[in-house]
Design a protein around this motif. Structure first.
Motif, PDB file in Angstrom:
ATOM      1  N   HIS A 181       1.844   9.235  -6.280  1.00 18.50           N
ATOM      2  CA  HIS A 181       2.944  10.532  -6.260  1.00 18.50           C
ATOM      3  C   HIS A 181       3.485  10.770  -7.494  1.00 18.50           C
ATOM      4  O   HIS A 181       3.555  11.652  -8.175  1.00 18.50           O
ATOM      5  CB  HIS A 181       3.489  10.700  -4.937  1.00 18.50           C
ATOM      6  N   SER A 211       0.988   4.364  -2.852  1.00 17.77           N
ATOM      7  CA  SER A 211       0.984   5.710  -2.468  1.00 17.77           C
ATOM      8  C   SER A 211       2.009   6.404  -3.227  1.00 17.77           C
ATOM      9  O   SER A 211       1.706   7.609  -3.805  1.00 17.77           O
ATOM     10  CB  SER A 211       1.000   6.001  -1.002  1.00 17.77           C
ATOM     11  N   GLU A 242       0.832  -1.072  -0.043  1.00 13.28           N
ATOM     12  CA  GLU A 242      -0.011   0.145  -0.122  1.00 13.28           C
ATOM     13  C   GLU A 242       0.829   1.273  -0.050  1.00 13.28           C
ATOM     14  O   GLU A 242       0.299   2.249  -0.495  1.00 13.28           O
ATOM     15  CB  GLU A 242      -1.113  -0.014   1.363  1.00 13.28           C
ATOM     16  N   GLN A 243       2.026   1.100   0.839  1.00 13.61           N
ATOM     17  CA  GLN A 243       2.999   2.382   0.633  1.00 13.61           C
ATOM     18  C   GLN A 243       3.469   2.611  -0.611  1.00 13.61           C
ATOM     19  O   GLN A 243       3.607   3.692  -1.171  1.00 13.61           O
ATOM     20  CB  GLN A 243       4.140   2.229   1.678  1.00 13.61           C
TER      21      GLN A 243
END
Length: 153
Positions: A93, A89, A85-86
């Motif tokens: 970005h 993200s 999940e990181q």
């Protein structure tokens, strides 16, 4: 277990591989369009937008549908799922940076740099995800639409 149930179970791992391959191809097409040296135009905008939307949809589907199902059946994978999940993200970005560059009609060199960065992180992410989850996906009991789970590709 019926043959149909076994096919659906194994299909989740095959579906993940298939989606990753389609996203790799979409990225390659986008990179080729940028490398052609043509000024940013409608085709390039469509390639970039399509790739960004497809990758974002894929990650949103995993976060919304797939990862909670895996966590429920395999709580020992929660740290791995948080790492994925990181990654989502971070890739989001980077996609935002690419979209901003496209919107500002950045030159081919700048667009290529954005795509190269996305490609490196995306490939690392896909390989990690496949190493960690393919075996789990072969036994995951998830009754859901593949388009909701892996994005509309």
């Amino acid at each position: 277990m019926t043959e149909g149930e076994k096919t659906r179970i194994v299909a989740w791992s095959m579906e993940l591989r298939s989606v990753h391959e389609r996203l790799r191809k979409a990225l390659a097409i986008t990179q080729e369009a940028v490398a052609s040296g043509a000024p940013p135009g409608r085709d390039l905008l469509l390639f970039c937008h399509g790739f960004c939307a497809a990758l974002t949809g894929h990650h949103e589907g995993e976060d919304r549908e797939l990862f909670p199902a895996i966590a429920a059946e395999h709580p020992e994978l929660r740290d791995t799922l948080r790492k994925l999940e990181q990654d989502h993200s971070m890739i989001g970005h980077l996609l935002g940076g690419l979209q901003a560059a496209v919107d500002q009609a950045a030159g081919p060199e700048e667009l290529a740099r954005h795509l190269e960065g996305i490609a490196a992180i995306m490939e690392s992410h896909f390989r990690f995800e496949e190493r960690q989850l393919l075996q789990v996906l072969e036994t995951l009991a998830l009754d859901a639409d593949p388009g909701r789970v892996f994005g509309p590709l």
